[in-house]
Scaffold this motif. Structure first.
Motif, PDB file in Angstrom:
ATOM      1  N   SER A  44       0.843  -1.187   0.000  1.00 36.64           N
ATOM      2  CA  SER A  44       0.000   0.000   0.000  1.00 36.64           C
ATOM      3  C   SER A  44       0.881   1.241   0.000  1.00 36.64           C
ATOM      4  CB  SER A  44      -0.903   0.022   1.233  1.00 36.64           C
ATOM      5  OG  SER A  44      -1.848  -1.006   1.157  1.00 36.64           O
ATOM      6  N   LEU A  45       0.703   2.068  -1.000  1.00 36.48           N
ATOM      7  CA  LEU A  45       1.412   3.334  -1.090  1.00 36.48           C
ATOM      8  C   LEU A  45       0.387   4.456  -1.137  1.00 36.48           C
ATOM      9  CD1 LEU A  45       4.118   2.473  -3.771  1.00 36.48           C
ATOM     10  CD2 LEU A  45       4.360   2.480  -1.300  1.00 36.48           C
ATOM     11  N   ARG A  46       0.872   5.650  -0.913  1.00 33.94           N
ATOM     12  CA  ARG A  46      -0.010   6.819  -0.911  1.00 33.94           C
ATOM     13  C   ARG A  46       0.375   7.718  -2.083  1.00 33.94           C
ATOM     14  NH1 ARG A  46      -2.322  10.552   3.574  1.00 33.94           N
ATOM     15  NH2 ARG A  46      -1.510  12.542   2.877  1.00 33.94           N
ATOM     16  N   GLU A  48       0.113  11.230  -3.574  1.00 31.64           N
ATOM     17  CA  GLU A  48      -0.154  12.556  -3.035  1.00 31.64           C
ATOM     18  C   GLU A  48      -0.079  13.602  -4.139  1.00 31.64           C
ATOM     19  OE1 GLU A  48       2.885  12.823  -0.042  1.00 31.64           O
ATOM     20  OE2 GLU A  48       1.773  11.548   1.352  1.00 31.64           O
ATOM     21  N   LYS A  68       3.201  15.160   3.933  1.00 28.44           N
ATOM     22  CA  LYS A  68       1.810  14.841   3.602  1.00 28.44           C
ATOM     23  C   LYS A  68       0.832  15.878   4.131  1.00 28.44           C
ATOM     24  CE  LYS A  68       1.242  11.633   7.442  1.00 28.44           C
ATOM     25  NZ  LYS A  68       1.041  10.243   7.791  1.00 28.44           N
ATOM     26  N   ARG A  75      -4.435   9.613  -2.139  1.00 30.72           N
ATOM     27  CA  ARG A  75      -5.192   8.406  -2.461  1.00 30.72           C
ATOM     28  C   ARG A  75      -4.329   7.193  -2.171  1.00 30.72           C
ATOM     29  NH1 ARG A  75      -8.908   9.378  -6.733  1.00 30.72           N
ATOM     30  NH2 ARG A  75      -9.689   7.296  -6.238  1.00 30.72           N
ATOM     31  N   LYS A  76      -4.946   6.161  -1.696  1.00 33.31           N
ATOM     32  CA  LYS A  76      -4.236   4.905  -1.426  1.00 33.31           C
ATOM     33  C   LYS A  76      -4.172   4.094  -2.721  1.00 33.31           C
ATOM     34  CE  LYS A  76      -4.677   0.777   1.441  1.00 33.31           C
ATOM     35  NZ  LYS A  76      -5.496   0.138   2.463  1.00 33.31           N
ATOM     36  N   VAL A  78      -2.924   0.268  -3.984  1.00 32.50           N
ATOM     37  CA  VAL A  78      -2.499  -1.059  -3.550  1.00 32.50           C
ATOM     38  C   VAL A  78      -1.896  -1.780  -4.751  1.00 32.50           C
ATOM     39  CG1 VAL A  78      -3.237  -3.255  -2.578  1.00 32.50           C
ATOM     40  CG2 VAL A  78      -4.301  -1.125  -1.792  1.00 32.50           C
ATOM     41  N   SER A  86      -1.886  -2.235 -10.502  1.00 31.25           N
ATOM     42  CA  SER A  86      -2.847  -1.915  -9.449  1.00 31.25           C
ATOM     43  C   SER A  86      -4.163  -1.507 -10.119  1.00 31.25           C
ATOM     44  CB  SER A  86      -2.335  -0.751  -8.602  1.00 31.25           C
ATOM     45  OG  SER A  86      -2.277   0.439  -9.390  1.00 31.25           O
ATOM     46  N   ASP A 108       5.503   6.007   1.292  1.00 26.26           N
ATOM     47  CA  ASP A 108       5.255   4.838   2.125  1.00 26.26           C
ATOM     48  C   ASP A 108       5.689   5.209   3.535  1.00 26.26           C
ATOM     49  OD1 ASP A 108       4.863   2.373   3.276  1.00 26.26           O
ATOM     50  OD2 ASP A 108       6.692   1.506   2.461  1.00 26.26           O
ATOM     51  N   SER A 110       4.151   4.134   6.332  1.00 25.44           N
ATOM     52  CA  SER A 110       3.566   3.225   7.323  1.00 25.44           C
ATOM     53  C   SER A 110       4.637   2.819   8.328  1.00 25.44           C
ATOM     54  CB  SER A 110       3.008   1.990   6.631  1.00 25.44           C
ATOM     55  OG  SER A 110       4.052   1.257   6.035  1.00 25.44           O
TER      56      SER A 110
END
Length: 163
Positions: A44-46, A48, A68, A75-76, A78, A86, A108, A110
Motif C-alpha cells: 500500500s502506497l499513498r 499525493e 503529507k 489516495r491509497k 495497492v 494496481s 510509504d 507506514s
C-alpha cells in the motif's frame, strides 16, 4: 519506472488549465516473480497531489513523511505482488481562477517494516493527465506544438533560399 528505495518518490508534474481536468494512475512491481527482496503481499502506497503554491514548503520538510500535511489530495494505491497493475486510480482537478501546476508523489510512511525500506524495489507506472478539452499538454507546454511548427517552416524557407 523508478526505484522506490526511500519512503518517498516523485512521480511527475502537470499544469492543469482553468476548468476540470482529470488524471489516471496505475502502478506495478517491476522485475520478475521470485526476485530476492520482492514482496509476497500487497503493498500500500499513498499517491499525493501538491499544488504549486504548497510544493516549496513541502520540500522544506526533511522527513518526507511530514510532507503529507501539505498535500491537497491523497489516495491509497495497492500494488499486487504478482506483477500485475494496481487498480486504476482516477481523479479530477478543477480550477476556476487560474492555471496551476500539480506535483504528484508516492510515499510509504507506514510503521510496518517491509521490503521498501530494506532494499530497492522497482515500481513501474503509467500516468495520464488530461486537460478539460482532452489535451495531454500541460499548460506550460501549450504553445510547444505551434512554436515548433513555425520554427520548422522558418528553417525550411531559410534552407530553400540559402542552400
Amino acid at each position: 519506472s523508478f526505484d522506490l528505495q526511500e519512503k518517498y518518490a516523485f512521480l511527475g508534474k502537470f499544469g492543469f488549465g482553468v476548468g476540470t481536468g482529470n488524471y489516471t494512475v496505475r502502478l506495478r512491481l517491476g522485475g520478475k516473480k521470485g526476485d530476492p527482496g520482492r514482496p509476497t503481499k500487497n503493498i500500500s502506497l499513498r499517491l499525493e497531489s501538491y499544488l504549486d503554491e504548497d510544493w516549496p514548503q513541502a520540500l522544506e520538510k526533511e522527513d518526507p513523511c511530514e510532507r503529507k500535511g501539505k498535500a491537497k489530495k491523497a489516495r491509497k494505491v495497492v500494488i499486487p505482488p504478482t506483477g500485475e497493475y494496481s487498480e486504476l486510480v482516477t481523479g479530477t482537478v478543477s480550477q476556476s481562477i487560474r492555471s496551476h501546476v500539480w506535483f504528484y508523489t508516492l510515499s510509504d510512511c507506514s510503521q510496518i517494516p517491509r521490503a521498501l525500506s530494506d532494499g530497492r524495489m522497482k515500481i513501474e507506472y503509467e500516468v495520464v493527465w488530461k486537460q478539460q478539452d482532452g489535451s495531454h499538454f500541460s499548460v506550460d507546454q501549450r504553445w510547444a506544438l505551434p512554436a515548433n511548427v513555425v520554427s520548422l517552416l522558418c528553417f525550411t524557407v531559410f534552407s530553400v533560399l540559402f542552400w
